[in-house]
Design a protein around this motif. Structure first.
Motif, short mmCIF file in Angstrom:
data_model
loop_
_atom_site.label_atom_id
_atom_site.label_comp_id
_atom_site.label_asym_id
_atom_site.label_seq_id
_atom_site.Cartn_x
_atom_site.Cartn_y
_atom_site.Cartn_z
N HIS A 71 0.90 -1.05 0.06
CA HIS A 71 -0.01 -0.17 0.05
C HIS A 71 0.74 1.18 0.09
O HIS A 71 0.53 2.31 -0.62
N THR A 72 1.95 1.24 0.81
CA THR A 72 2.91 2.45 0.95
C THR A 72 3.36 2.80 -0.32
O THR A 72 3.69 3.87 -0.89
N HIS A 73 4.03 1.77 -1.22
CA HIS A 73 4.49 1.76 -2.30
C HIS A 73 3.73 2.38 -3.35
O HIS A 73 4.00 3.32 -4.08
N ASP A 74 2.34 1.95 -3.47
CA ASP A 74 1.33 2.40 -4.33
C ASP A 74 0.76 3.80 -4.01
O ASP A 74 0.77 4.82 -5.03
N PHE A 75 0.76 4.15 -2.85
CA PHE A 75 0.65 5.66 -2.24
C PHE A 75 1.76 6.33 -2.81
O PHE A 75 1.44 7.45 -3.23
N LEU A 76 3.04 6.07 -2.45
CA LEU A 76 4.09 6.89 -2.97
C LEU A 76 4.25 7.11 -4.50
O LEU A 76 4.37 8.16 -4.86
N LEU A 77 3.85 6.04 -5.20
CA LEU A 77 3.83 6.21 -6.89
C LEU A 77 2.83 7.31 -7.05
O LEU A 77 2.83 8.11 -8.09
N LYS A 78 1.54 7.28 -6.43
CA LYS A 78 0.47 8.31 -6.62
C LYS A 78 1.05 9.71 -6.38
O LYS A 78 0.58 10.63 -7.11
N GLN A 79 1.78 9.90 -5.40
CA GLN A 79 2.19 11.21 -4.81
C GLN A 79 3.19 11.75 -5.95
O GLN A 79 3.26 12.96 -6.33
N ILE A 80 4.07 10.83 -6.23
CA ILE A 80 5.16 11.20 -7.54
C ILE A 80 4.40 11.40 -8.65
O ILE A 80 5.04 12.32 -9.37
N ALA A 81 3.46 10.66 -8.90
CA ALA A 81 2.61 11.08 -10.46
C ALA A 81 2.08 12.56 -10.30
O ALA A 81 1.97 12.61 -11.34
N ARG A 82 1.80 13.12 -9.16
CA ARG A 82 1.27 14.36 -9.25
C ARG A 82 2.08 15.43 -9.41
O ARG A 82 1.63 16.58 -9.50
#
Length: 382
Positions: A26-37
């Motif tokens: 979950h942390t991995h996916d959340f971080l990727l979403k933040q980076i994509a912003r």
């Protein structure tokens, strides 16, 4: 750039959703979403199947002379949170009790800044899993994660410190943190009835002798100036009060400020354990595991520049600190690449790292980002 309000919300989301090392999906996916912003003009991302929750982000520099790296850990601890915070952990028995939620948030803030202000040098932001239990930095390195465009010339990192004021940066030249080595030992004798000790071979007696004898390892083999610690944290044996235990299992940790000291301590512990086993006629099983937990030694050149910048920056509160016996698997990376690690104060002096009541001061996040982005910018200009 991410605002302070956005950063605090990110930190609280991460705090509510902690995950154990190598399980940070979950942390991995959340971080990727933040980076994509963030602006993607100069960003590229590397992941590898061998360490699936790791993320290595590269920001291409405008006129690079080198590649600088910034590392953050992303895993949590198997601790039941007792803070009572409205954003306390929602994963029962798991908590960000070592501040890795802060570490990730600061790293995202640094990434946000340089995504909008292209750095001179290439910059890597490494979101590393399994700092607490499975030395994720070493795993990523061994799997070939740091190669080609993703190989840093220098690596930097921070760790929160509840004993320092919020936002204060603390570091030193030379060794900052100790190395750590896990110790597991079994003494195997023969079980039997408590009334007939002559027909058994009591493993508890042998193990107790070992625990007593091992206390001399540091006091009689390590230079007092260097320091070292041997701690036996688990001692398991026996099934009932009237049964002689046939096996005793011991677990502990060894800590040293130097790798040489670690090797001396390991050697003498092994000798003592074997001597005790021989003296009591028992079988010995012994295992050490250091993994990536080598001493964190700040490179002379990079730490000198780091300290000089922090001491003279108008918006930074800096302190030279003493070395600490805590262990950090950044020690492995600092043995592979030149670099420096520092403390970030979070002002919770009533609680230590790994406390189920640890409540860091969130005002430290913005101050930490300001200090580190300023330092990295200054480093790139040299």
């Amino acid at each position: 750039m991410l605002s302070e309000e956005e950063l605090i919300q990110i930190r609280r989301h991460l705090h509510q959703n902690p995950e154990i090392g190598m399980q940070e999906f979950h942390t991995h996916d959340f971080l990727l979403k933040q980076i994509a912003r963030l602006p993607q003009d100069h960003l590229s991302i590397k992941t590898i199947p061998e360490v699936p929750t790791a993320i290595l982000v590269r920001i291409a520099g405008s006129n690079p002379k080198r590649t600088l790296g910034w590392r953050t850990d992303i895993d949590a601890l198997p601790i039941k949170e007792a803070t009572g915070l409205p954003f306390a952990s929602q994963n029962d028995g798991v908590m960000h009790a070592c501040g890795h939620d802060f570490h990730m948030t600061v790293a995202l803030g640094i990434l946000s800044y340089f995504a909008e202000h292209q750095p001179l040098d290439n910059l890597l932001i490494f979101f590393q899993p399994a700092e607490e239990n499975e030395f994720g930095g070493k795993r990523f390195f061994d799997a070939g994660g740091f190669q080609g465009d993703y190989k840093p010339d220098e690596f930097y990192a921070l760790h929160v410190n509840p004993q320092l004021p919020a936002g204060q940066i603390g570091s030193r030249q030379g060794t900052l943190f100790a190395g750590s080595n896990e110790l597991r030992i079994s003494f195997i004798g023969k079980s039997g009835h408590a009334a007939y000790p002559q027909k058994a071979n009591d493993s508890i007696v042998a193990a107790a002798n070992f625990v007593t004898s091992v206390q001399t390892v540091v006091s009689r083999n390590i230079d007092p100036i260097e320091g070292g610690v041997v701690t036996i944290g688990k001692f398991n044996a026996g099934q009932a009060m009237n049964i002689i235990a046939g096996q005793t299992d011991i677990e502990g940790t060894i800590r040293s400020f130097t790798q040489q000291g670690m090797e001396v301590m390991t050697k003498h512990i092994r000798m003592i354990a074997q001597g005790v086993a021989d003296a009591f006629g028992q079988e010995l099983k012994i295992n050490f595991r250091q993994g990536g937990y080598m001493p964190v030694v700040n490179d002379e050149a990079s730490s000198s520049f780091f300290i000089n910048y922090m001491e003279h920056a108008d918006d930074v509160d800096f302190k030279i600190v003493e070395p600490a016996m805590i262990a950090e698997d950044f020690g492995f990376l600092s043995n592979q690449f030149k670099g420096t690690m520092c403390w970030l104060g979070v002002n919770d002096p009533k609680h230590t790292l790994h406390s189920d009541h640890l409540t860091p001061d969130e005002s430290a996040i913005e101050k930490g980002i300001t200090a580190i982005t300023g330092f990295l910018t200054a480093r790139m200009e040299k």
